[in-house]
Design a protein around this motif. Sequence first.
Motif, PDB file in Angstrom:
ATOM      1  N   LYS A  16       0.872  -1.180   0.000  1.00  0.00           N
ATOM      2  CA  LYS A  16       0.000   0.000   0.000  1.00  0.00           C
ATOM      3  C   LYS A  16       0.902   1.221   0.000  1.00  0.00           C
ATOM      4  O   LYS A  16       1.483   1.547   1.024  1.00  0.00           O
ATOM      5  N   CYS A  30      -3.461  -1.921  -2.881  1.00  0.00           N
ATOM      6  CA  CYS A  30      -4.199  -1.896  -1.616  1.00  0.00           C
ATOM      7  C   CYS A  30      -4.270  -3.352  -1.152  1.00  0.00           C
ATOM      8  O   CYS A  30      -5.319  -3.981  -1.167  1.00  0.00           O
ATOM      9  N   VAL A  46      -6.706   1.504   6.202  1.00  0.00           N
ATOM     10  CA  VAL A  46      -5.642   1.549   5.192  1.00  0.00           C
ATOM     11  C   VAL A  46      -4.950   2.909   5.251  1.00  0.00           C
ATOM     12  O   VAL A  46      -3.728   3.011   5.306  1.00  0.00           O
ATOM     13  N   PRO A  50     -10.181   7.396   3.971  1.00  0.00           N
ATOM     14  CA  PRO A  50     -10.309   6.788   2.632  1.00  0.00           C
ATOM     15  C   PRO A  50     -11.125   7.632   1.654  1.00  0.00           C
ATOM     16  O   PRO A  50     -10.852   7.628   0.460  1.00  0.00           O
ATOM     17  N   PHE A  72     -11.410  -1.191   1.796  1.00  0.00           N
ATOM     18  CA  PHE A  72     -11.117   0.221   1.553  1.00  0.00           C
ATOM     19  C   PHE A  72     -12.373   0.930   1.031  1.00  0.00           C
ATOM     20  O   PHE A  72     -12.684   2.049   1.451  1.00  0.00           O
TER      21      PHE A  72
END
Length: 472
Positions: A16, A30, A46, A50, A72
């Motif tokens: 990532k 990702c 993540v 997002p 995500f």
Amino acid sequence: MEFQFCGAAGNVTGSKHYVVCNNYQFLVDCGMVQERGKADENWNPVVENPSQVDAVFLTHAHLDHCGLLPKFVADGFHGYIYGTPATLELTKLILLDSAHIQEEDAIYKQKRHAKEGRVPPRPVRPLYRQSDVERAVRLFYPIQYSKPKKVAPGVEVIFREAGHILGSAFIEVILTKPEVDQDEPRRLLFSGDLGRANRPILRDPEYYREPNEISNLYIESTYGDRISAPIDTVDDQIVEIVNRTVERGGKVIMPVFAVERAQEMLARFAKMIVAGRISAETPIYLDSPMAVEATQIFYRQRDCFDEETIETSRKAKDAITNLHLFKTQQESRTLNEMKGPAIIMSSAGMCNAGRIKHHLANHIGNPKNTVAFLGYQAEGTLGRLILNGVNPVRIHGQPRQVRAEIVVVKGISGHADQAELLQWYSAIPRRPKTTFVVHGEPKAANALAEKIREIAPETSVVTPATGDVYKD
Ligand SMILES: [Zn+2]
Ligand SMILES: [Zn+2]
């Protein structure tokens, strides 16, 4: 500009790479963390927000690069997910399979905990479901190889052949005003995972040949500290393994990645049977719904094949007479009782999930059998434990005696080795100003970084850790 290393920095899986420009934010890959004992990291966000990320550029369809896309999106990302057509088709398949495995695993674990009267530290549930995958797939946007594509004012991308799996690409991101405060374009290059030349099915990896200056290069380092066995000995090794196992009446159990490795093996077996090197009578089972579907996708995307493969697959149609592609569990179960020699390929390739665990549990205790690993096994995976000689080894919570022959086929890696990575780096006409060495265990990343420093002492070579942030 800000570079955040959200995964696969200081380790291999969970790629990532998050980049924040003036008004544009993007993520290259990702991916899911797959190292055993680190899986909990997949529950972390993540990135912080997002919904502020504009795009995800996908280098290829492996789970350690695409595996967290559904989460995500569920967490609020709503931009486009860019990839080559083959990558996007394979990614959908891989994510659906991943969701399915997680849903099944959650049910299995819940039952096991209930049976043992254990209370897990948090409720057992899947990381995401198949419905989350469908939402992510709606954001897919195909990018053709080698064609520049403008994705926002001041942001252009070019995907080029990486030769790692079907559809794989290394990605150039070209940033101009208003995303950078300079007149000259600023170029970032993401290697993704780089393959090797002369592999079945795939075209060879391309080099970056443009005379431009790359400001920031991300280069993978899975095999940054070693030289792989030559690729041309692979068939000889497999022929020997198959023939000696068949002779003693055993089965060859092959953990395969359902995407690429399974199709590569089918191509190799076809060639061996055509050449009379292994018997056409030995049944070959590909026991994995995902691998079977991936094989169908490969045929649809065959304009990505190299010349030799088109020729081989034509001949193979008549040569392979005892090949069985199993999708259902019912078909799979017939293998438990089956007598006599056979080749059983199943996934996941690192044995951390999927039907391969059942086949290992059933066959690893018989000294007539062979478990043949076809490449890299990440630290902490079941595959790595078996390779390390852990005996007995725990599979599905049960200790299993290891009596089968354990072998590793050398040279079959889908990753460039140190020499090939350096060759790829050296082919870039102008030395990148800053190089981030990622996607490798520390020993591998450091070794590659050291070699790059020797080639380009005037540049900055960094081995970031996951969580690090760089600004420049
Ligand atoms: Zn990969
Ligand atoms: Zn990878």
